[in-house]
Design a protein around this motif. Structure first.
Motif, PDB file in Angstrom:
ATOM      1  N   HIS A 191      -7.079  -2.613   5.577  1.00 36.20           N
ATOM      2  CA  HIS A 191      -6.237  -1.562   6.139  1.00 36.20           C
ATOM      3  C   HIS A 191      -6.885  -0.232   5.769  1.00 36.20           C
ATOM      4  O   HIS A 191      -7.734  -0.180   4.880  1.00 36.20           O
ATOM      5  N   HIS A 244       1.269   3.843   2.057  1.00 37.88           N
ATOM      6  CA  HIS A 244       1.663   4.587   3.260  1.00 37.88           C
ATOM      7  C   HIS A 244       3.177   4.784   3.263  1.00 37.88           C
ATOM      8  O   HIS A 244       3.928   3.920   2.806  1.00 37.88           O
ATOM      9  N   HIS A 268       0.865  -1.184   0.000  1.00 42.30           N
ATOM     10  CA  HIS A 268       0.000   0.000   0.000  1.00 42.30           C
ATOM     11  C   HIS A 268       0.898   1.229   0.000  1.00 42.30           C
ATOM     12  O   HIS A 268       2.122   1.118   0.036  1.00 42.30           O
TER      13      HIS A 268
HETATM   14 ZN   LIG Z   1      -0.255   1.304   6.535  1.00 40.09          ZN
END
Ligand SMILES: [Zn+2]
Ligand SMILES: [Zn+2]
Length: 256
Positions: A141, A62, A60
């Motif tokens: 998430h 992030h 992902h």
């Molecule tokens: Zn994360």
């Protein structure tokens, strides 16, 4: 298949743990799963020069998982070690837009000219890397996270969850894996939505019937807790608290 835990930490700085990065050797290819801050330097300690990364897979977008993407692109352009071999980068939807933002921000300093860059969004798809099947599943998430299941030609399976909470999709992705590399952000006492704790990681490992559970992505607070004892209440298999540069090799049993 050989796996090195290059970074078992998170976005909170830790002397003990680098941010998220797992290195897989898929045949003769170096595949990096997530590249948090400092990954290209940490990879040197794992024996991989940044010019020798063949594949990057993102769970992902992030920062603690993706920030060194721009560093990889930037380093590739610095002479005399300008990158020649192609770089293939896979990730969830939004990866291409993320790349576009990086190029808008850093301009020519990150745009490839001496090598080929391939970007592909592969949420819930399977791809074949020289006979290694890499499958993905969207997990639970905050803005969506993607877990990876890598099956080597002989059938051995490794799963890396990335960031996720306990969910049925994670159980399906991890089913019968030889090794499950699962995030374990916080102890049970400080449960955060969108992340696993030792108990929920153990529940996942137990329901998926995996052989070995390796915990990664631990916030510094975890260092004061007995994560293994907590996992053992739910999961009967082997449990390992991951440390940076820990290595695992999945070998085929030789049948005589
Ligand atoms: Zn994360
Ligand atoms: Zn994270």
């Amino acid at each position: 298949m050989e796996i090195t835990l290059v970074g078992t930490g998170t976005g909170t700085p830790s002397i003990r743990r680098n941010p998220a990065c797992i290195l897989f050797k898929l045949g003769n290819k170096n595949a990096v799963f997530d590249s948090g801050p400092g990954t290209i330097r940490s990879l040197l300690a794992a024996g991989v020069d940044y010019t020798n990364i063949d594949l990057v897979f993102y769970t992902h977008l992030h920062l603690d998982h993706v920030s060194d993407f721009s560093a990889i692109l930037f380093a590739a352009k610095i002479p005399p070690e300008t990158r020649k071999r192609p770089l293939r980068v896979y990730g969830p939807s939004g990866l291409k837009a993320y790349y576009k933002h990086i190029t808008e921000l850093y301009g020519d300093t990150v745009c490839p000219d001496s090598y080929k860059l391939l970007l592909e969004e592969i949420a819930n798809k399977d791809i074949d890397i020289d006979g290694f099947i890499v499958s993905t599943k969207t997990l639970e998430h905050h803005d969506g996270g993607m877990g990876y299941r890598v099956t080597e030609p002989g059938g051995k399976v490794a799963v890396y969850t990335g960031d996720t909470d306990y969910c049925e999709a994670a159980v399906g992705l991890s089913r019968n894996a030889d090794i499950l590399i699962a995030e374990c952000s916080f102890p049970d006492e400080i449960k955060m939505k969108g992340h696993l704790t030792p108990s929920s990681a153990a529940r996942l490992a137990s329901e998926a019937d995996v052989k070995k559970l390796v915990l990664v992505h631990m916030y510094p607070v975890c260092d004061s807790y007995d994560l293994i004892s907590c996992c053992k209440k739910t999961f009967a298999g082997e449990v390992i608290v991951g440390e940076d540069m820990m290595k695992f090799e999945l070998k085929q049993e030789v049948l005589l």
